[in-house]
Design an enzyme around this catalytic site. Structure first.
Site, mmCIF file in Angstrom:
data_model
loop_
_atom_site.group_PDB
_atom_site.id
_atom_site.type_symbol
_atom_site.label_atom_id
_atom_site.label_comp_id
_atom_site.label_asym_id
_atom_site.label_seq_id
_atom_site.Cartn_x
_atom_site.Cartn_y
_atom_site.Cartn_z
ATOM 1 N N CYS A 132 0.839 -1.207 0.000
ATOM 2 C CA CYS A 132 0.000 0.000 0.000
ATOM 3 C C CYS A 132 0.874 1.257 0.000
ATOM 4 O O CYS A 132 1.448 1.618 1.031
ATOM 5 C CB CYS A 132 -0.909 -0.036 1.234
ATOM 6 S SG CYS A 132 -1.908 1.439 1.445
ATOM 7 N N CYS A 135 -0.247 4.150 2.189
ATOM 8 C CA CYS A 135 -0.021 3.890 3.621
ATOM 9 C C CYS A 135 1.437 4.112 3.995
ATOM 10 O O CYS A 135 1.738 4.681 5.039
ATOM 11 C CB CYS A 135 -0.366 2.448 3.989
ATOM 12 S SG CYS A 135 -1.892 1.834 3.313
ATOM 13 N N ASP A 136 2.342 3.607 3.186
ATOM 14 C CA ASP A 136 3.748 3.516 3.598
ATOM 15 C C ASP A 136 4.709 4.397 2.803
ATOM 16 O O ASP A 136 5.894 4.484 3.144
ATOM 17 C CB ASP A 136 4.218 2.048 3.496
ATOM 18 C CG ASP A 136 3.444 1.145 4.443
ATOM 19 O OD1 ASP A 136 3.029 1.634 5.500
ATOM 20 O OD2 ASP A 136 3.242 -0.033 4.113
HETATM 21 C C1 LIG Z 1 0.399 -3.107 6.747
HETATM 22 C C2 LIG Z 1 -0.796 -2.260 6.357
HETATM 23 C C3 LIG Z 1 -0.734 -0.910 6.593
HETATM 24 C C4 LIG Z 1 -1.810 -0.111 6.242
HETATM 25 N N1 LIG Z 1 -1.722 1.208 6.538
HETATM 26 C C5 LIG Z 1 -2.737 2.039 6.196
HETATM 27 C C6 LIG Z 1 -2.663 3.441 6.503
HETATM 28 O O1 LIG Z 1 -1.678 3.911 7.076
HETATM 29 N N2 LIG Z 1 -3.704 4.207 6.136
HETATM 30 C C7 LIG Z 1 -4.814 3.689 5.483
HETATM 31 O O2 LIG Z 1 -5.726 4.446 5.175
HETATM 32 N N3 LIG Z 1 -4.908 2.387 5.178
HETATM 33 C C8 LIG Z 1 -3.916 1.546 5.519
HETATM 34 N N4 LIG Z 1 -3.993 0.207 5.214
HETATM 35 C C9 LIG Z 1 -5.189 -0.278 4.529
HETATM 36 C C10 LIG Z 1 -6.289 -0.544 5.571
HETATM 37 O O3 LIG Z 1 -5.778 -1.411 6.560
HETATM 38 C C11 LIG Z 1 -7.524 -1.175 4.906
HETATM 39 O O4 LIG Z 1 -8.039 -0.272 3.959
HETATM 40 C C12 LIG Z 1 -8.580 -1.476 5.942
HETATM 41 O O5 LIG Z 1 -8.052 -2.321 6.942
HETATM 42 C C13 LIG Z 1 -9.805 -2.136 5.335
HETATM 43 O O6 LIG Z 1 -10.708 -2.360 6.394
HETATM 44 P P1 LIG Z 1 -11.800 -3.495 6.353
HETATM 45 O O7 LIG Z 1 -12.518 -3.435 7.660
HETATM 46 O O8 LIG Z 1 -12.576 -3.390 5.102
HETATM 47 O O9 LIG Z 1 -10.989 -4.880 6.238
HETATM 48 P P2 LIG Z 1 -9.908 -5.514 7.197
HETATM 49 O O10 LIG Z 1 -9.200 -4.507 8.005
HETATM 50 O O11 LIG Z 1 -9.120 -6.424 6.328
HETATM 51 O O12 LIG Z 1 -10.765 -6.378 8.211
HETATM 52 C C14 LIG Z 1 -11.398 -7.565 7.828
HETATM 53 C C15 LIG Z 1 -11.915 -8.237 9.067
HETATM 54 O O13 LIG Z 1 -12.682 -9.374 8.663
HETATM 55 C C16 LIG Z 1 -12.240 -10.514 9.383
HETATM 56 N N5 LIG Z 1 -12.598 -11.708 8.628
HETATM 57 C C17 LIG Z 1 -12.352 -12.007 7.316
HETATM 58 N N6 LIG Z 1 -12.911 -13.216 7.021
HETATM 59 C C18 LIG Z 1 -13.510 -13.648 8.177
HETATM 60 C C19 LIG Z 1 -14.250 -14.819 8.533
HETATM 61 N N7 LIG Z 1 -14.524 -15.782 7.642
HETATM 62 N N8 LIG Z 1 -14.697 -14.939 9.805
HETATM 63 C C20 LIG Z 1 -14.465 -13.977 10.731
HETATM 64 N N9 LIG Z 1 -13.772 -12.849 10.450
HETATM 65 C C21 LIG Z 1 -13.317 -12.697 9.193
HETATM 66 C C22 LIG Z 1 -10.754 -10.271 9.594
HETATM 67 O O14 LIG Z 1 -10.264 -11.117 10.617
HETATM 68 C C23 LIG Z 1 -10.812 -8.802 9.998
HETATM 69 O O15 LIG Z 1 -11.197 -8.647 11.329
HETATM 70 C C24 LIG Z 1 -2.947 -0.646 5.572
HETATM 71 C C25 LIG Z 1 -3.005 -2.026 5.330
HETATM 72 C C26 LIG Z 1 -1.955 -2.833 5.730
HETATM 73 C C27 LIG Z 1 -2.037 -4.318 5.484
#
Ligand SMILES: Cc1cc2nc3c(=O)[nH]c(=O)nc-3n(C[C@H](O)[C@H](O)[C@H](O)COP(=O)(O)OP(=O)(O)OC[C@H]3O[C@@H](n4cnc5c(N)ncnc54)[C@H](O)[C@@H]3O)c2cc1C
Length: 264
Positions: A132, A135-136
């Site tokens: 990303c 992000c980084d």
């Molecule tokens: C290393 C890293 C750094 C980042 N830094 C930034 C940043 O600085 N700024 C920024 O804006 N964005 C950043 N991002 C991007 C950001 O993390 C994502 O956009 C965001 O997390 C998406 O949120 P979400 O809730 O849609 O999904 P996710 O955060 O991926 O959450 C998904 C959730 O669903 C759960 N899940 C999935 N399948 C199942 C299942 N079958 N049963 C139960 N639970 C399940 C997972 O365990 C998790 O809890 C970064 C990403 C990474 C990997």
């Protein structure tokens, strides 16, 4: 007991969904395998408005606290399946053999960045290997980086990184990038972007401090401080496959203007 709503996913989408559901007095349960989701693994977040810089875990712990204080229940578990019952409610089954019933489901399961699968990629994840750029990218001010991929995401990430870093090397497997021409033409005009066609990364090289290079299929070693992998992502949607929701070519669920899937 029947929940008004079960939210699957405890990341930055799922936890606020629970917080809002509680504000509307919906009895809700958040089930998430990884509390805090992907952002919880980020060592430093610098684009969360109102918070100049904070570890991802700290931000996500506060999201979880907010949902809990608002009235959401939370279960750390993996959902294995979601089934439709005769009464039109949903049965949610988890890997620890728990079963819940809810009138509605919110899927907030996030997605997974596709990996290259090469040596050193996992070792240096978070120490020079990133998925990303927004992000980084800021951690590579005036340094040399590589972006791997030839699609729109890769080229737009390279354009973004070119404003921060010294040099951006774009590594493209084929002799042509897949991205839209408008992006390619824009990138070709930027002095500090270098295109490498028919070039694949074979190994991420590094030392204690992190990444210091990439071994290429050409035999060359490219000296870089950061590597941004941009070869796509896959959504976690298989738990609802048995309900046959409409999906696009990437496997993402198609939703309408109310964010509802084709499954009532
Ligand atoms: C290393 C890293 C750094 C980042 N830094 C930034 C940043 O600085 N700024 C920024 O804006 N964005 C950043 N991002 C991007 C950001 O993390 C994502 O956009 C965001 O997390 C998406 O949120 P979400 O809730 O849609 O999904 P996710 O955060 O991926 O959450 C998904 C959730 O669903 C759960 N899940 C999935 N399948 C199942 C299942 N079958 N049963 C139960 N639970 C399940 C997972 O365990 C998790 O809890 C970064 C990403 C990474 C990997």
């Amino acid at each position: 007991m029947i929940y008004d709503l079960i939210i699957i996913g405890a990341g930055s989408a799922g936890l606020p969904a629970g917080m809002y559901a509680s504000r509307y007095t919906l009895k809700n349960l958040i089930i998430g395998e990884i509390p805090g989701g992907a952002l919880g693994t980020s060592h430093c977040v610098e684009n969360y408005p109102g918070t100049l810089s904070a570890p991802g875990k700290e931000i996500m712990d506060n999201f979880a606290k907010h949902a809990e204080v608002s009235g959401s229940e939370f279960l750390q578990d993996r959902v294995e399946s979601v089934e439709k019952l005769a009464n039109e409610n949903f049965a949610v089954k988890t890997s620890s053999r728990k079963e819940f019933e809810a009138k509605k489901i919110i899927l907030a399961t996030g997605n997974e960045y596709k990996k290259l699968g090469i040596k050193g990629e996992d070792t240096y994840y978070g120490k020079g290997v990133s998925y990303c750029a927004t992000c980084d990218g800021n951690f590579y001010k005036n340094l040399d980086v590589a972006v791997i991929g030839g699609g729109n995401t890769a080229i737009t990430e390279a354009l973004y990184l070119a404003e921060i870093t010294k040099t951006v090397h774009i590594l493209i497997r084929k002799d042509k990038a897949r991205a839209e021409d408008i992006w390619i033409k824009k990138a070709e005009k930027v002095d500090n972007i270098v295109f490498h066609y028919q070039t694949e990364a074979e190994e991420v090289l590094g030392a204690v401090m992190g990444v210091n290079g990439l071994k290429l299929n050409t035999g060359e070693i490219l000296a870089v401080d950061g590597i941004f992998v941009a070869i796509g992502s896959s959504p976690f949607t298989s738990i609802v496959d048995n309900l046959s929701p409409k999906k696009d070519n990437e496997g993402c669920l198609i939703v309408d203007e109310r964010q509802e899937t084709s499954v009532k």
